[in-house]
Design an enzyme around this catalytic site. Structure first.
Site, PDB file in Angstrom:
ATOM      1  N   PHE B 143       0.845  -1.195   0.000  1.00 58.65           N
ATOM      2  CA  PHE B 143       0.000   0.000   0.000  1.00 58.65           C
ATOM      3  C   PHE B 143       0.882   1.247   0.000  1.00 58.65           C
ATOM      4  O   PHE B 143       1.669   1.456   0.909  1.00 58.65           O
ATOM      5  CB  PHE B 143      -0.877  -0.029   1.269  1.00 58.65           C
ATOM      6  N   GLY B 145       0.157   5.131  -1.813  1.00 60.18           N
ATOM      7  CA  GLY B 145      -0.732   6.255  -1.551  1.00 60.18           C
ATOM      8  C   GLY B 145      -2.192   5.847  -1.464  1.00 60.18           C
ATOM      9  O   GLY B 145      -3.047   6.660  -1.138  1.00 60.18           O
ATOM     10  N   THR B 147      -4.116   5.154  -3.927  1.00 63.03           N
ATOM     11  CA  THR B 147      -4.868   5.894  -4.947  1.00 63.03           C
ATOM     12  C   THR B 147      -5.270   5.042  -6.149  1.00 63.03           C
ATOM     13  O   THR B 147      -5.729   5.590  -7.155  1.00 63.03           O
ATOM     14  CB  THR B 147      -4.040   7.101  -5.447  1.00 63.03           C
ATOM     15  N   SER B 148      -5.106   3.717  -6.066  1.00 64.34           N
ATOM     16  CA  SER B 148      -5.474   2.865  -7.200  1.00 64.34           C
ATOM     17  C   SER B 148      -6.912   3.111  -7.632  1.00 64.34           C
ATOM     18  O   SER B 148      -7.801   3.262  -6.796  1.00 64.34           O
ATOM     19  CB  SER B 148      -5.326   1.382  -6.833  1.00 64.34           C
ATOM     20  N   SER B 226       3.029   4.493 -13.949  1.00 66.46           N
ATOM     21  CA  SER B 226       2.359   5.787 -13.960  1.00 66.46           C
ATOM     22  C   SER B 226       2.895   6.694 -15.074  1.00 66.46           C
ATOM     23  O   SER B 226       4.028   6.555 -15.522  1.00 66.46           O
ATOM     24  CB  SER B 226       2.599   6.433 -12.593  1.00 66.46           C
ATOM     25  N   GLY B 276       2.655  -5.034  -7.133  1.00 68.82           N
ATOM     26  CA  GLY B 276       2.741  -5.695  -5.837  1.00 68.82           C
ATOM     27  C   GLY B 276       2.533  -7.200  -5.884  1.00 68.82           C
ATOM     28  O   GLY B 276       2.477  -7.843  -4.839  1.00 68.82           O
ATOM     29  N   ALA B 277       2.449  -7.766  -7.077  1.00 68.68           N
ATOM     30  CA  ALA B 277       2.194  -9.205  -7.189  1.00 68.68           C
ATOM     31  C   ALA B 277       3.475 -10.028  -7.203  1.00 68.68           C
ATOM     32  O   ALA B 277       3.447 -11.227  -6.952  1.00 68.68           O
ATOM     33  CB  ALA B 277       1.392  -9.497  -8.460  1.00 68.68           C
ATOM     34  N   ARG B 405     -14.814  15.529  -8.001  1.00 67.88           N
ATOM     35  CA  ARG B 405     -15.575  14.277  -7.969  1.00 67.88           C
ATOM     36  C   ARG B 405     -16.274  14.096  -6.621  1.00 67.88           C
ATOM     37  O   ARG B 405     -17.441  13.721  -6.566  1.00 67.88           O
ATOM     38  CB  ARG B 405     -14.662  13.086  -8.251  1.00 67.88           C
ATOM     39  N   TYR B 466      -8.062   9.920 -22.679  1.00 72.40           N
ATOM     40  CA  TYR B 466      -8.519   9.900 -21.289  1.00 72.40           C
ATOM     41  C   TYR B 466      -9.982  10.341 -21.273  1.00 72.40           C
ATOM     42  O   TYR B 466     -10.290  11.484 -21.623  1.00 72.40           O
ATOM     43  CB  TYR B 466      -7.653  10.849 -20.464  1.00 72.40           C
TER      44      TYR B 466
END
Lengths: 545, 545
Positions: B143, B145, B147-148, B226, B276-277, B405, B466
């Site tokens: 873990f 931020g 922010t995923s 990113s 992270g996998a 948002r 986007y």
């Protein structure tokens, strides 16, 4: 037509002619060793003595072990005429083009020759060959231009299984060209000159020009992470790859759906540098650019290698890399190998400094802006202009080094290269350590080595170092070089460089791979190989065991 | 101080404050929905109705399942105070920051919360935690931020094993800085603002500024590939990574010995995007640059999105990418979301065209040269200058979208994004197909969607797209969005885009991963995971099953 166009054109003609079996390029492109070079070497204690290769008929070649059923099965895939077991085909696919490879061949040793040479026509035939090889327990060595200098083309030992060289020469087509996206599909077997000729018909260029350009292939560039002389302008080959098509023993695989992606790890980067151990690259989608309107080269003299290195660092940090940039150290400058068309290098006595070549390709404005900005940095740093003619010297000789090596070997003089790269801060220590290791080891064997170096690939964070060694052959040139190379690679590892910047791992660098990528890195590569090549038929011993 | 410096400074202050548990950023940084936006949405058939998050005390949270022996063993590694099982810590580490994540949290659903939150101090403690987790059969979710937006932070199902969130916040140090090589070691837990502040003390910058910059971390940037708003000038984060240090269940691993290498596949590219996998990224060696002397933004109006896209292609093909470049389509321009500080967008009736922001960072000369060259291309292509003030509008609002948002969700209005990238030739078809898929699916659910798009990352061979979707929540916003996202991703696959340009795979994109990298690609990822995480303790269900 610019001089580069002429050089490219000449190379295109050369490549039509088959290379000599014992060296580089066609016989008619070879010149005897220039007298001036011979004299220079003699003054350095390296005397010439004729050592021609043995006649082809005297080459010792073990009998082909390809079983008849395997031969028939291969012929059913690629056609009868494309399964060759004759001596000439096998000798021509024996090992690569390292100096030790050539020394063995010239002495008549073709013991590492494959048992057969097969030439599939396309991706599907490559898949078919791999199926046969799996069933018939054959070893498959993917073969592009045959220019490996790290033992990438021969199993380290002659085991029980028959070995077939999978020659990709017939995968030589230009596929879809997308000028708006700046991409083109190139067959893996296309050689540099032919690829450029096909792209030029569309007004495009790949711009990847390694020294092996005349013979090396698109698939080989990808499989070895090649870097070309114009890497400052066009990028390394891995940076030019947009997509890949691969035939593996467990099926076909295509990668590269977009210019960039966050869909997990970039698996193209796992195939780039895979050296035929994971699969056979059959097609590469590359980034292409419009043919440059202008090419120009010029040469400089900088006070010394350390100053020159700092100047190149300034250029790279300021995003001012020339398309071509090559800085010779003092020894390479004096020896004149930086200017192979002029033997003996710069004369004139006193401090000759270091020879630097800069080259630019692009439209008129880009070339002018960039060359002016680079010149400002160089002049402020103490560089002296040698002019455009001196730059052309390098340019015209850019593909001549392997021919010169043949001429040296003809005279019993050993010449070989090795290369590394490091971060700018590590570079001076790396340079000194490798040079010392080579010099000490070869001098201990009584071989009076001349050790030269140049920087030819710049990055924001560091640069490459390319060493050339010339010395007498002595009694055991292969053993002496092995010891020297091992000492040099140990020095690379100890001083923070990479074990190879653009020559790949092959069999020669494998003992140091764990030092480079860690034990876990080697385990990961083994796991990938087990997944894609579960029977271990592909290039065993190369990259990973 | 330039406006960007001010924005950075403000973000630095914000980041000191803890984020609200139900959304983005500290409470005091939230503004209510502007009346003009409310009116615009009402006109589009999207009425506002207050929908505040439930009080923290009403959040439903399953009891922690962390067994006492495991808790003691973890405390022995990281210290008692760094193993937290309290509700607030667990809720704060529940899922990521996709809109569906927030809808669940705001409704009081924290069923996916980890059973414990542990905060190791350094690489060795991370290795220690992984050893305990292996022995105690725990699931570990790295873990950063938090922010995923693709479900990268929660196991898809609550299985038998206890789940610990491995919060890397304490790995927040700037290590060795090498200004000559332009590299710096950054702890994986460093957030964007803090990393920039530490580098600024050395006169350096990373230049990686994604919209999540205020909270996202260095390790997260690497693990998800990113791409920041200034990617045209600084590159994607994967291009900024020189080296990586990783803690895996089978040991530590370091990669990155040189600026470039041909020592086999580039295994850094296997860790970039590993989510992270495969291991826990604990440190990243990044490329850094001198702080730019100058930053400048300006805005343009181009006739339409297709024209604008062609203009951006010209810029990218001519190696003229601005540092920041963002082209809104007609809908985004009208909605004014391209200029979040000015609601309602450009008025004035008639054809408003498309809003384009260009930004430059560098020394005075570089900024002037580049902006002049870009302006020449844009003006020749029919673009009209809106001026620097309009450019500053975007710049000042660059981190505001997640706050907006929250304000929309407070009013029962759904807003979410998705992104892709494609080659230039594929881009128009990709754009139309995704927009149509989103519009059709959400309209069928009666949700009157507004579908907006911008291009914000340019490459020589293509660009990103986007999409932002705003619509009513309806009865089942999560189900409606899932259907729309699935249809959009199917459209991406069908029209030749990548399933994600910079948001990563997580659990959300996993069903399409085989379409992206092939069955063999998925098999290779599984083989790598089995090698590095043989017990399957790391982020199960994320990236690969």
């Amino acid at each position: 037509m610019t001089s580069t166009d002429e050089a490219h054109e000449k190379a295109r003609e050369i490549v039509l002619a088959e290379s000599v079996w014992w060296g580089w390029g066609p016989a008619e492109a070879h010149d005897p060793l220039p007298d001036s070079t011979r004299l220079l070497l003699a003054r350095l204690g390296i005397p010439a003595r004729p050592r021609p290769p043995v006649p082809l008929a005297e080459v010792r070649l073990p009998a082909s072990r390809l079983p008849d059923p395997a031969r028939a099965a291969l012929a059913a895939v690629v056609g009868d005429g494309e399964v060759r077991v004759d001596d000439v085909a096998r000798i021509r696919h024996c090992r690569g083009r390292s100096t030790t490879d050539l020394l063995r061949l010239r002495a008549g040793d073709a013991s590492a020759a494959p048992d057969a040479v097969i030439r599939p026509a396309d991706h599907d035939e490559v898949l078919g060959v791999l199926r046969v090889a799996t069933r018939e327990h054959l070893v498959v060595v993917p073969f592009g231009g045959g220019t490996s200098v790290v033992g990438g083309l021969a199993p380290p030992e002659r085991g029980d299984r028959a070995v077939v060289a999978l020659d990709l020469a017939r995968l030589d087509r230009l596929g879809r060209v997308d000028p708006d996206s700046g991409t083109a599909e190139l067959g893996a077997g296309l050689r540099g000159p032919r690829a450029e000729a096909l792209l030029a018909e569309h007004g495009l260029t790949l711009g990847h020009v390694p020294q092996s350009w005349e013979y090396a292939t698109i698939g080989g560039y990808a499989a070895t992470r090649s870097s070309g002389q114009a890497s400052g302008g066009y990028g390394r080959f891995d940076e030019l790859v947009v997509g890949l098509r691969v035939a593996t023993p467990v099926g076909g695989w295509e990668l590269g759906r977009a210019p960039a992606s966050a869909a997990g790890p970039d698996l193209r980067e796992l195939l780039l540098g895979s050296e035929g151990a994971f699969g056979v690259i059959t097609q590469v989608v590359v980034r292409v650019r419009p043919l440059p309107a202008r090419r120009g080269y010029e040469a400089w003299s900088v006070p010394d290698f350390a100053t020159g290195t700092r100047l190149l660092r300034s250029l790279a940090a300021g995003d001012l890399r020339p398309t071509v940039c090559r800085l010779s150290d003092e020894t390479e400058t004096v020896a004149g190998l930086a200017r192979p068309t002029r033997s003996g290098g710069e004369r004139g006595g006193g401090a000759v400094g270091c020879y630097l070549v800069t080259g630019y390709e692009g439209d008129d404005r880009a070339v002018e802006q960039r060359s002016a900005a680079v010149a400002a940095v160089l002049l402020a740093g103490g560089a002296r202009r040698l002019g455009a003619a001196a730059g052309q010297d390098w340019e015209q000789g850019r593909f001549r080094a392997p021919y010169l090596r043949d001429a040296l070997l003809d005279q019993g003089i050993f010449a070989e290269t090795l290369e590394t790269a490091g971060f700018w801060t590590a570079l001076p220590g790396l340079y000194a350590a490798v040079r010392d290791a080579l010099t000490t080891t070869l001098a201990a064997a009584g071989l009076a080595p001349v050790v030269m170096c140049h920087i030819s690939h710049l990055y924001a964070t560091g640069a490459s170092l390319y060493f050339t060694v010339v010395c007498g052959e002595g009694d055991d040139p292969i053993g002496s070089w092995r010891a020297a190379k091992a000492a040099a690679t140990d020095a690379v590892v100890a001083t923070g460089g990479t074990i190879t910047h653009h020559h790949a791992v092959g069999t020669e660098h494998r003992p140091w791979l764990d030092a480079e990528i860690g034990d876990l890195g080697v385990e990961v590569l083994r796991a990938v190989k087990r997944t894609l090549d579960p029977a271990g038929i592909l290039n065993p011993g190369v990259l990973v065991a």
